[in-house]
Design an enzyme around this catalytic site. Sequence first.
Site, PDB file in Angstrom:
ATOM      1  CB  ILE A 165      55.945  49.160  40.730  1.00 20.70           C
ATOM      2  CG1 ILE A 165      54.858  48.570  40.890  1.00 20.70           C
ATOM      3  CG2 ILE A 165      56.269  49.958  39.462  1.00 20.70           C
ATOM      4  CD1 ILE A 165      53.661  49.320  40.835  1.00 20.70           C
ATOM      5  CG  ASP A 179      54.957  46.979  36.646  1.00 26.04           C
ATOM      6  OD1 ASP A 179      55.297  47.377  37.798  1.00 26.04           O
ATOM      7  OD2 ASP A 179      53.562  47.187  36.844  1.00 26.04           O
ATOM      8  CE1 TYR A 191      46.783  49.050  39.211  1.00 28.20           C
ATOM      9  CE2 TYR A 191      48.146  49.493  37.671  1.00 28.20           C
ATOM     10  CZ  TYR A 191      47.250  50.128  38.633  1.00 28.20           C
ATOM     11  OH  TYR A 191      47.201  51.651  38.818  1.00 28.20           O
ATOM     12  CE  LYS A 225      51.153  50.521  44.159  1.00 26.99           C
ATOM     13  NZ  LYS A 225      49.891  50.942  44.562  1.00 26.99           N
TER      14      LYS A 225
END
Lengths: 482, 482
Positions: free
Chosen positions: B240, B238, B153, B278
């Site tokens: 998410i 991470d 990302y 998200k």
Amino acid sequence: MELVLRNQEQVLSKIATSDGHGENSAYFDGWKAYDSDPYNPVNNPDGVIQMGLSENQLSFDLVQEWVLSHPEASLCTPEGAREFKDIAIFQDYHGLQEFRNAVARFMERVRGNRAVFDPDRIVMSGGATGAQETLTFCLADPGDAILVPTPYYPGNDRDLTWRTRVCLFPVICDSSNGFKITREGVESAYYKAQDSNLRVKGLLINNPSNPLGTVLDRETLTECLRFTQDKNIHLICDEIYSATVFRQPGFVSIAEIMQENLSRCDPNLVHIVYSLSKDLGFPGFRVGILYSYNDAVVTTARKMSSFGLVSTQTQRLIASMLSDESFVEMFLQESTRRLGTRHRMMSKALAQVGIGSLRGNAGLYGWMDLRRLLKAPTFEAEMELWHVIIDDVKINVSPGASFHCSEPGWFRVCFANMDEETMVVALYRICKFVVHNKESPENVDRRKPCQRRSKLEISVSFRRLKDELLMTPRSAMVQVKE
Amino acid sequence: MELVLRNQEQVLSKIATSDGHGENSAYFDGWKAYDSDPYNPVNNPDGVIQMGLSENQLSFDLVQEWVLSHPEASLCTPEGAREFKDIAIFQDYHGLQEFRNAVARFMERVRGNRAVFDPDRIVMSGGATGAQETLTFCLADPGDAILVPTPYYPGNDRDLTWRTRVCLFPVICDSSNGFKITREGVESAYYKAQDSNLRVKGLLINNPSNPLGTVLDRETLTECLRFTQDKNIHLICDEIYSATVFRQPGFVSIAEIMQENLSRCDPNLVHIVYSLSKDLGFPGFRVGILYSYNDAVVTTARKMSSFGLVSTQTQRLIASMLSDESFVEMFLQESTRRLGTRHRMMSKALAQVGIGSLRGNAGLYGWMDLRRLLKAPTFEAEMELWHVIIDDVKINVSPGASFHCSEPGWFRVCFANMDEETMVVALYRICKFVVHNKESPENVDRRKPCQRRSKLEISVSFRRLKDELLMTPRSAMVQVKE
């Protein structure tokens, strides 16, 4: 255990394993003391009363009324819900246009429409806390210094220095001139910082001042602007209490001073920190604003605002509320009127037992002078007195040392974070303590608990104090009970 | 002008005068291209369609319905307003207890109740962006390095390195094994970083992966845990996109792996980054969560959360919503069902014109393989193709280079940030482009605009594509129109 700790030192950052946050101070200890034994008139009438929290609770009825009569301002009502999706997904770091417009307009109104604010320079942040940090990241490199007049808000240490690795350098002010900032004081600090091999990048001023409860006058502001311009350093103006001025002289924003001096000043060096936590009393909503006249700072700070954007649910509500100009007008008038009344209530009670305060006209607190109650003019004695106040008087006020005050014996007393009944109890406790202490100063000595308790029959009348403070005309309020 | 710029360099920080934010990439340029010419079916049917934004817009009707039937969840309704004051002034950095409880429970539910989360370890932050920065400030000092597998990302550069001055060091993954993370790859990066005199403090993994749209399997997770434990460095996970898994294999959280390996692992080195941007689709609400198994990190990060607390107005709404377990259950099922349908729609269209994608099962995007459309296997050719796609095809997809992908020719395509009609138009444009390009590859050459335009009659049938994608059984969808 020791092995684990040693590994923590090794695997964590210096920030996580050292004490740069500044939480170990009486300022925060007092909050903890309150948290562990909070006053409640019914369930815990002998608990600690919190006068260490600069909150504005006096006008929530007005806000609540507005909210209920404007269901379209919320995403969660039939009138507003059709925009739920558009608002919930909106994460542009410029913020909702209607929010920026409303905040800019509100800032103008609070400054008596004598200054103009461009909505495109409104940068969001997580409270003033976030705004201060963001600005510091933009203005200074690790090791650089920002000058700040004392006494100052304890959170500045966290906000401006902790993660930025910038340092604050004190400009010493004292009671001889009512803690006014002077050109000499600022200049002396500037050169002292340079002598310590620090690169000075700015001067931070707080107007109205926390903890002093006073506004900066036009001359002081002009002098601060001139000084920073002369030295080619930044002037950071924390104006988060701008709408709490309840008595003359009125509030003058650095924005006005700058506009008046535009021909001989570089606006790139001027920045304003703002928030709705104090003026409206919404600290939970985390609406911080950074307003800079420097384009590069606006651009960089806006990118940084990704770390502390205001929830769009909240942006939406605030945008609607602040766009209602007649509500804003009414709120500002009524809120300052109530703050003024509360401030007078406090000053009156303290004055009647011979306790003075700095003559304040703004903020949510007073700056109380307890110097004559100190056993010696030292910060040790101040701390000793503070412990008596919190442990025995059961009031959390914040000692001057936690604001980096240069003179021992001053205490900040918050008056807008409780209802009137609690305020009366708090003042009664203070008055009783002072009267008692006047009669028997040795009671401040914590080593003689038995002797101390035996003299507690000297007291003040709660009922009389209450009547007096709540404006019933009466004779002398405080007397020794027999 | 030059003088002003020189003074800016002198008076601002290095952060403000250099380019550490990483905004100058095709990832963000594509957003700008969309912003300047946004598609609208009525007003601007030839505008750019935004497929570069990882947003989840597919299930807002469910949320809206819930909100309207739970007026007590909002401070702005007659049912909830009596708590306006208590919520508006609440700024404790622990957050509302009900909020932490609900988030912890939700995290458990999303992980199939195979992991336990302690509400007291839930730390708030301004989105995952804030959580990543906070965590980095806690774990690493300026100059230290965090390993991160590619592609990753683009925001990581801003979040982990910009203000912390920590650096990211790539673990190269490629298509030979479906971009899987291997022990060899991680180890090689680790030693390479050390050879560059960097102190490696951690490994950041993203599960499910953005941009790959795949989950990490149990073996990979176990290997990552083992590696970081062996080296006494941190494992940052991470997660998410944890509730966006729409197809087997299911999501496995590092929390499960850790619980299974508790006897031979030090939990102090494991941390989870989470957010509701998200999984629920609320990026505007800025709900970021940092969950650490390390007490010192929890304590320090909580203090840091002052810079990015979640608005209590939003905390309150989220607490109510996520406490409604039957709503959560229904939402998660329906949301993933819709994501799966949308993903199949995209894969089907691309497959029919011979475009492959990595076999994804999660996220809000697909990882599209356009390698065979490149004029050469270089990032210059990738950028050239990207410019054709954005300028002529009028679709903003994000090129692999902006994700630090090691192989040119991969593009991330977001599929959940638009309605079905727009999705059909977008896929039609891509298919048309690919078919056209198959027939005349030289058209990718931007230097021949006339020749290119003259061949545009080769096309696909929009109506047929639409029928096909929206599940009407039909014959071959794409054909050359004559």
